[in-house]
Design a protein around this motif. Structure first.
Motif, short mmCIF file in Angstrom:
data_model
loop_
_atom_site.label_atom_id
_atom_site.label_comp_id
_atom_site.label_asym_id
_atom_site.label_seq_id
_atom_site.Cartn_x
_atom_site.Cartn_y
_atom_site.Cartn_z
N UNK A 101 0.85 -1.18 0.00
CA UNK A 101 0.00 0.00 0.00
C UNK A 101 0.90 1.23 0.00
N UNK A 102 0.72 2.10 -0.98
CA UNK A 102 1.59 3.26 -1.14
C UNK A 102 1.04 4.45 -0.36
N UNK A 103 1.87 5.01 0.51
CA UNK A 103 1.52 6.22 1.25
C UNK A 103 2.64 7.23 1.03
N UNK A 104 2.34 8.32 0.35
CA UNK A 104 3.34 9.35 0.11
C UNK A 104 3.70 10.05 1.42
N UNK A 105 4.98 10.40 1.56
CA UNK A 105 5.49 10.89 2.83
C UNK A 105 5.84 12.37 2.78
N UNK A 106 5.81 12.99 3.96
CA UNK A 106 6.32 14.35 4.12
C UNK A 106 7.83 14.22 4.31
N UNK A 107 8.60 14.74 3.38
CA UNK A 107 10.05 14.53 3.37
C UNK A 107 10.82 15.53 4.21
N UNK A 108 10.15 16.53 4.79
CA UNK A 108 10.78 17.47 5.72
C UNK A 108 12.05 18.10 5.14
N UNK A 109 11.86 18.88 4.12
CA UNK A 109 13.00 19.55 3.48
C UNK A 109 13.39 18.94 2.17
N UNK A 110 13.16 17.65 2.04
CA UNK A 110 13.42 16.95 0.79
C UNK A 110 14.85 16.99 0.31
N UNK A 111 15.03 16.73 -0.96
CA UNK A 111 16.37 16.69 -1.55
C UNK A 111 17.00 18.08 -1.56
N UNK A 112 16.22 19.10 -1.83
CA UNK A 112 16.76 20.47 -1.80
C UNK A 112 17.30 20.78 -0.41
N UNK A 113 16.61 20.32 0.62
CA UNK A 113 17.09 20.50 1.98
C UNK A 113 18.42 19.81 2.20
N UNK A 114 18.57 18.61 1.64
CA UNK A 114 19.85 17.89 1.76
C UNK A 114 20.97 18.64 1.02
N UNK A 115 20.64 19.20 -0.14
CA UNK A 115 21.63 19.97 -0.88
C UNK A 115 22.03 21.23 -0.12
N UNK A 116 21.05 21.86 0.51
CA UNK A 116 21.34 23.06 1.30
C UNK A 116 22.19 22.76 2.52
N UNK A 117 22.00 21.58 3.10
CA UNK A 117 22.78 21.19 4.28
C UNK A 117 24.27 21.13 3.97
N UNK A 118 24.59 20.77 2.73
CA UNK A 118 25.99 20.64 2.36
C UNK A 118 26.54 21.83 1.60
N UNK A 119 25.75 22.92 1.54
CA UNK A 119 26.16 24.09 0.74
C UNK A 119 26.80 25.16 1.63
#
Length: 221
Positions: A101-119
């Protein structure tokens, strides 16, 4: 008549598979092998692909404005957005086929957030990216999702884990539908960055060079 009744009784017996001594029965689902082992990972990856579709749609819009009209860049990012949308659909259908059963998730910042963490030196804004920075964002985005798909592949690979978590069907799906595209796109974006970086270093011909590079993208994408 006895044959028919006997067959019906046999089928009824097969359907009422005993799971334990408490007369409970096994639920019949499409799940098999080790699909449940990476169900949560697939849901996260599906949500990431859906988010990627919208993020790259914003990036495409950034280059489809009168202030910065770059049809080649717009075409490149819209193409990536469309592929992410298609991958989202494929992932949902595949999980459904395998009984999840597929349930879409709240990614809390998502991939852009991960990119920002390392910027270093500020945060990434999709609507303020110039040509070279947008390509770097696109490359970083693809690499993060490639690492995620490889992580899932590794979790159900007999080369990494034990037989209890081996699922060649998932591995085949990822190889055919996701991973092959990712490696090709990463290589392509790396080449674009290398070429454009060489162009913008020449101050006298920078503007013309970017314009010609955009025209090249418009032809090849």
């Amino acid at each position: 008549m006895k044959f028919i009744l006997g067959t019906v009784a046999l089928l009824a017996g097969l359907c009422m598979v005993r799971a334990d001594n408490n007369n409970s029965t096994v639920s019949f689902t499409a799940q098999f092998s080790s699909i449940a082992h990476i169900g949560n990972d697939l849901q996260t990856f599906t949500s990431q692909q859906l988010e990627k579709s919208f993020d790259f749609l914003l990036l495409a819009f950034n280059f489809d404005q009168y202030m910065i009209d770059r049809p080649g860049f717009e075409k490149l990012y819209r193409k990536i957005s469309d592929k992410a949308w298609e991958d989202t659909e494929k992932l949902i259908k595949y999980q459904s086929k395998r009984g999840l059963t597929v349930e879409l998730k709240d990614l809390k910042g998502g991939v852009i957030g991960q990119l920002n963490d390392g910027k270093v030196g500020g945060s990434i804004s999709l609507l303020d990216s110039d040509e070279i920075s947008s390509l770097k964002v696109a490359l970083g985005y693809e690499k993060i999702l490639a690492e995620e798909s490889h992580h899932i592949h590794k979790k159900i690979s007999h080369a990494h884990d034990n037989k209890a978590t081996y699922d060649p069907d998932v591995a085949h799906f990822l190889d055919e539908e996701i991973i092959e595209y990712q490696s090709g796109t990463i290589r392509k974006l790396t080449g674009y960055i290398y070429n454009l970086d060489s162009i913008i270093k020449e101050d006298k011909t920078k503007d013309l060079g970017i314009h010609m590079f955009d025209e090249y993208l418009d032809k090849v994408e």
